[in-house]
Design a protein around this motif. Structure first.
Motif, mmCIF file in Angstrom:
data_model
loop_
_atom_site.group_PDB
_atom_site.id
_atom_site.type_symbol
_atom_site.label_atom_id
_atom_site.label_comp_id
_atom_site.label_asym_id
_atom_site.label_seq_id
_atom_site.Cartn_x
_atom_site.Cartn_y
_atom_site.Cartn_z
ATOM 1 N N LEU A 112 128.443 106.987 55.729
ATOM 2 C CA LEU A 112 128.327 106.252 56.954
ATOM 3 C C LEU A 112 128.466 107.426 57.951
ATOM 4 C CD1 LEU A 112 128.101 104.171 58.825
ATOM 5 C CD2 LEU A 112 130.668 103.606 58.375
ATOM 6 N N ALA A 113 129.466 108.518 57.855
ATOM 7 C CA ALA A 113 129.848 109.498 58.886
ATOM 8 C C ALA A 113 128.558 110.391 59.129
ATOM 9 C CB ALA A 113 130.896 110.245 58.456
ATOM 10 N N PHE B 23 135.297 107.391 49.157
ATOM 11 C CA PHE B 23 135.227 108.780 50.089
ATOM 12 C C PHE B 23 133.779 108.879 50.357
ATOM 13 C CE2 PHE B 23 135.250 113.020 51.284
ATOM 14 C CZ PHE B 23 136.552 113.242 52.048
ATOM 15 N N ILE B 24 133.189 108.996 49.085
ATOM 16 C CA ILE B 24 131.773 109.191 49.113
ATOM 17 C C ILE B 24 131.093 108.272 49.938
ATOM 18 C CG2 ILE B 24 129.560 109.255 47.711
ATOM 19 C CD1 ILE B 24 131.264 110.496 45.127
ATOM 20 N N VAL C 232 121.918 104.993 54.086
ATOM 21 C CA VAL C 232 121.164 106.253 53.508
ATOM 22 C C VAL C 232 120.001 106.342 54.256
ATOM 23 C CG1 VAL C 232 120.083 106.747 51.340
ATOM 24 C CG2 VAL C 232 122.350 105.922 51.210
ATOM 25 N N GLU C 233 119.211 105.504 54.522
ATOM 26 C CA GLU C 233 117.904 105.184 55.127
ATOM 27 C C GLU C 233 117.961 105.664 56.690
ATOM 28 O OE1 GLU C 233 115.701 101.683 54.497
ATOM 29 O OE2 GLU C 233 115.675 102.039 52.235
ATOM 30 N N THR D 212 135.129 105.887 61.425
ATOM 31 C CA THR D 212 133.877 107.028 61.516
ATOM 32 C C THR D 212 133.093 106.852 62.813
ATOM 33 O OG1 THR D 212 132.586 105.450 60.098
ATOM 34 C CG2 THR D 212 133.617 107.248 58.984
ATOM 35 N N ILE D 213 133.087 105.676 63.379
ATOM 36 C CA ILE D 213 132.601 105.361 64.642
ATOM 37 C C ILE D 213 133.118 106.183 66.000
ATOM 38 C CG2 ILE D 213 130.980 103.468 63.799
ATOM 39 C CD1 ILE D 213 132.900 101.936 65.759
ATOM 40 N N GLY D 214 134.612 105.950 65.586
ATOM 41 C CA GLY D 214 135.486 106.605 66.728
ATOM 42 C C GLY D 214 135.230 107.755 67.488
ATOM 43 N N PRO D 215 134.743 108.892 66.850
ATOM 44 C CA PRO D 215 134.355 110.046 67.755
ATOM 45 C C PRO D 215 133.286 109.844 68.844
ATOM 46 C CG PRO D 215 134.753 110.840 65.426
ATOM 47 C CD PRO D 215 134.719 109.076 65.696
#
Length: 261
Positions: A89-90, A83-84, A35-36, A146-149
């Motif tokens: 993270l995304a 999901f939230i 979040v930060e 989520t880091i994949g792209p």
């Protein structure tokens, strides 16, 4: 905003240093840090006095990836909560990736999982020659979703497939070959190498730099809402699977999961 897991310092040139500040956890990304990170990226992006941002980690490591306590909490959560949390993270990664300032990575120690993702959203990443990296998610029954792209954008598919699925650890020299690092330098020269990347931007028009970065992202691989939503779905699907349950539990029990040989 007051940050519990980050430090932000700025010098009189407008160079801001954003430091991951959980050294006792090797700067693993907790829910709070995620979040930060988004909030810090937004604040730095909106601050007209900031010319360049340096991203680094306090202590021995740059970033050990996702905090395992945070991941374990997702195992016990319902689908909506998972999901939230995955979206948070995304969104943090995308906020850093779209930061309208040059983002220079200063990496030491280890960068695993999400730490590789953070390196990948930097415009330039400089690492110590003793740095160890790895996309270690599959050891836990997860995937670098989520880091994949950002990893694929940085390395390209052919290079990424060397390390994307195997959880194999690799050193700084290979990280340079893979395109994750621009340079690998000694601990004594790390700060000087980072400064050499910062300095040219101080002679450039800030708005032109921001527009050029936006153009580069537009011309590069597409990372839009549809792509991000797909990665979130893939991560949530893993969290809901038995392999992740078994893998994370085995880690906390200091055991091998059933698939390890």
């Amino acid at each position: 905003m007051t940050y519990e897991t980050l430090l932000i310092d700025m010098d009189d040139r407008g160079v801001a240093t954003l430091t991951l500040n959980r050294p006792e956890k090797h700067n693993a990304m907790s829910g709070q840090m995620i979040v930060e990170l988004k909030a810090a990226a937004q604040a730095l992006g909106a601050d007209e006095t900031v010319r360049v941002v340096v991203l680094t980690g306090a202590g021995k490591s740059f970033c050990a990836g996702g905090d395992l306590g945070w991941m374990q909490a997702q195992m016990a959560a319902d689908a909506k909560t998972r999901f939230i949390e995955a979206r948070k993270l995304a969104e943090a990664l995308q906020a850093l990736n779209t930061l309208p300032k040059p983002l220079i990575g200063r990496l030491q120690g280890n960068a695993f999982g999400g730490g590789v993702g953070l390196a990948s959203v930097c415009d330039v990443a400089i690492g110590m020659d003793s740095l160890t990296m790895g996309l270690t998610e599959t050891r836990l029954g997860l995937i670098p979703a989520t880091i994949g792209p950002y990893v694929l954008s940085r390395m390209g598919e052919a290079m990424a497939r060397r390390v994307f699925m195997s959880a194999r650890l690799f050193g700084a020299a290979e990280a340079v070959t893979l395109g994750l690092l621009a340079k690998a330098v000694s601990s004594e020269t790390l700060d000087a190498a980072v400064e050499a990347e910062v300095q040219p931007y101080l002679s450039c028009a800030p708005q032109a730099v921001a527009r050029a970065k936006t153009l580069a992202r537009t011309l590069g691989p597409r990372i839009d809402d549809a792509v991000i939503d797909h990665t979130i779905g893939e991560l949530v699907a893993c969290w809901e699977g038995q392999e992740a349950q078994d893998g994370i539990q085995a880690f906390f029990n200091k055991e091998k999961p059933s698939w390890a040989r």
